[in-house]
Design an enzyme around this catalytic site. Structure first.
Site, PDB file in Angstrom:
ATOM      1  N   ASP A  13     103.233  87.538  -5.215  1.00 47.61           N
ATOM      2  CA  ASP A  13     103.247  86.486  -6.414  1.00 47.61           C
ATOM      3  C   ASP A  13     102.329  85.063  -5.959  1.00 47.61           C
ATOM      4  O   ASP A  13     102.670  84.239  -6.473  1.00 47.61           O
ATOM      5  CB  ASP A  13     104.577  86.114  -6.712  1.00 47.61           C
ATOM      6  CG  ASP A  13     105.486  87.183  -6.981  1.00 47.61           C
ATOM      7  OD1 ASP A  13     105.277  88.411  -7.689  1.00 47.61           O
ATOM      8  OD2 ASP A  13     106.621  87.272  -6.441  1.00 47.61           O
ATOM      9  N   HIS A  41     100.368  91.824 -11.825  1.00 50.68           N
ATOM     10  CA  HIS A  41      99.411  90.696 -11.882  1.00 50.68           C
ATOM     11  C   HIS A  41      99.320  90.021 -13.345  1.00 50.68           C
ATOM     12  O   HIS A  41      99.353  90.667 -14.338  1.00 50.68           O
ATOM     13  CB  HIS A  41      98.041  91.351 -11.697  1.00 50.68           C
ATOM     14  CG  HIS A  41      97.636  91.720 -10.113  1.00 50.68           C
ATOM     15  ND1 HIS A  41      98.419  91.012  -9.012  1.00 50.68           N
ATOM     16  CD2 HIS A  41      97.003  92.693  -9.523  1.00 50.68           C
ATOM     17  CE1 HIS A  41      98.325  91.723  -7.849  1.00 50.68           C
ATOM     18  NE2 HIS A  41      97.315  92.422  -8.305  1.00 50.68           N
TER      19      HIS A  41
END
Length: 430
Positions: A13, A41
């Site tokens: 992340d 994503h």
């Protein structure tokens, strides 16, 4: 020829989607080399939001070849659904723009069943899996019983593969109180989607070898982060694949000589999803502020991320195990307005100061961070595209992180927008 590998230097992340998208403008080919559809994503392009999990980020940019390598475990139904999703947003996807390794292993519905049942049985000791079948699929791959993409073109081989799977999965499912697996139903489901999936299938190693010989610029897109690596991460609170940059070679079929630069991504603070040790976690108002301002919720799962201060010990270790050349620092703007900012510079373990993250689970949970405090800044870094746009204190912060990690910053990201990047060194220029 230039080959750039992008890896997360924390627990995932870190903003790889934006950075990969930004770098893809300089690349000819974008390759996914590990993981599955468990790591999402988020890309923001001209105000339009694209959420990808399995497909390479390069697909949203025209004129790029996107590749799913052999190191990825592929849920074929999810792949087709994700393709349909971005096509509905105006992105063209065809076998000319997307290639799937014919030797990639498949995630099956049985894998998801096992993943969910195991995680549920752990109760409070859950690892935090996304329950998407990634781990069980890798188990079958290592156990040499996986169904691979190429098997979809060979019904006779598919029968043999399913029989081998049944021999393993019948007792496994019985032990988890799951229904008897239906081999005929699985075969029918696979053959139904086979033509659509096989349209994208090629020997990726051969394709990439040709690209390397032609001098193409190749971007290798990692998923998750190094601290979730099955060997070098916070085991057992890790993913089921090798996340380090070295796997870009094995997971795509190109030799290591094709890699010229490794870009390690790190947030200007730290986040983690799910269970596991997190030395700099701020389970307080600071952590809540980081999570709120940084919009720290999982792209795929929507789970809130745990938040804390930047851990230079962990990032330095991640850079070492991945051979990182330079850093891409993301979300610097989230720290705007903090009066003071802390950086973890070492750990205390059993009264001793250590400069590495230990391998043992008990020691990992016991380490205490040693902090250095820097002055924050009241000005805004959001949207900055040059050093002169940053408050002096923000420059001091970035430079201190470089010193502690021992790697230079190649890029600094200052907002979710693709162009809001301070470039110090283009990874494709070496």
């Amino acid at each position: 020829m230039a080959g750039v590998v992008v890896v997360g230097a924390q627990w995932g992340d870190e903003g790889k989607g934006k950075i990969v998208d930004w770098l893809s403008s300089r690349a000819d080919v974008v390759v996914r080399f590990q993981g599955g559809h468990n790591a999402g994503h988020t890309l923001v392009i001209d105000g339009k939001v694209f959420k990808l999990a399995l497909l390479p980020s390069g697909l949203v940019r025209g004129g790029k070849l996107s590749v799913i390598g052999n190191g990825v475990v592929v849920d074929p139904w999810h792949m087709l659904t994700e393709i349909e999703g971005i096509q509905a947003q105006g992105i063209e996807v065809s076998p000319e723009s997307l290639v799937l390794a014919d030797n990639a292993s498949l995630i099956l519905p049985w894998h998801k069943d096992i993943d969910a049942a195991r995680e549920g049985a752990l109760g409070a000791a859950q690892i935090g899996t996304t329950k998407r079948g990634i781990g069980p699929a890798y188990e079958d791959r290592v156990g040499r019983r996986a169904i691979r993409v190429a098997d979809l073109a060979d019904p006779a081989a598919l029968d043999l593969k399913i029989e081998r799977l049944l021999a393993h999965h019948r007792p496994l499912r019985a032990g988890l109180d799951l229904p008897e697996p239906d081999g005929a139903a699985l075969k029918a489901a696979l053959l139904e989607i086979a033509p659509q999936v096989l349209a994208y299938a090629q020997p990726v190693w051969k394709l990439l070898d040709e690209k390397v010989r032609r001098g193409s610029r190749i971007l290798f897109e990692g998923a998750q982060g190094v601290m979730l690596d099955v060997d070098h991460g916070t085991y057992p609170f890790v993913t089921s694949s090798s996340v380090v940059a070295g796997n870009a070679s094995a997971g795509s079929g190109v030799g290591p000589g094709a890699i010229s630069y490794v870009l390690g991504l790190a947030k200007a603070y730290t986040t983690r999803v799910g269970a596991g040790p997190f030395p700099t976690e701020q389970d307080n108002d600071i952590g809540k502020r980081l999570g709120t301002v940084g919009h720290e919720f999982g792209t795929n799962t929507g789970r809130a991320r745990r938040c804390g201060w930047f851990d230079s010990v962990m990032v330095r270790q991640a850079c070492a195990t991945s051979g990182v050349t330079g850093l891409a620092l993301t979300k610097l703007d989230v720290l705007d307005g903090f009066e003071e900012i802390k950086i973890c510079t070492a750990y205390k373990l059993n009264g001793k100061t250590i400069d590495y993250f230990p391998a043992g689970l008990t020691d990992q949970a016991a380490v205490e961070p040693v902090y250095e405090t820097l002055k924050g800044w009241s000005g805004s870094t959001r949207g900055a595209r040059s050093w002169t746009d940053l408050p002096p204190e923000a420059v001091v912060y970035v430079r201190r992180l470089e010193e502690l990690v021992g790697k230079p910053c190649a890029l600094v990201s200052t907002s979710p927008e693709r162009e809001d990047v301070i470039l110090m060194r283009d990874p494709f220029e070496g």
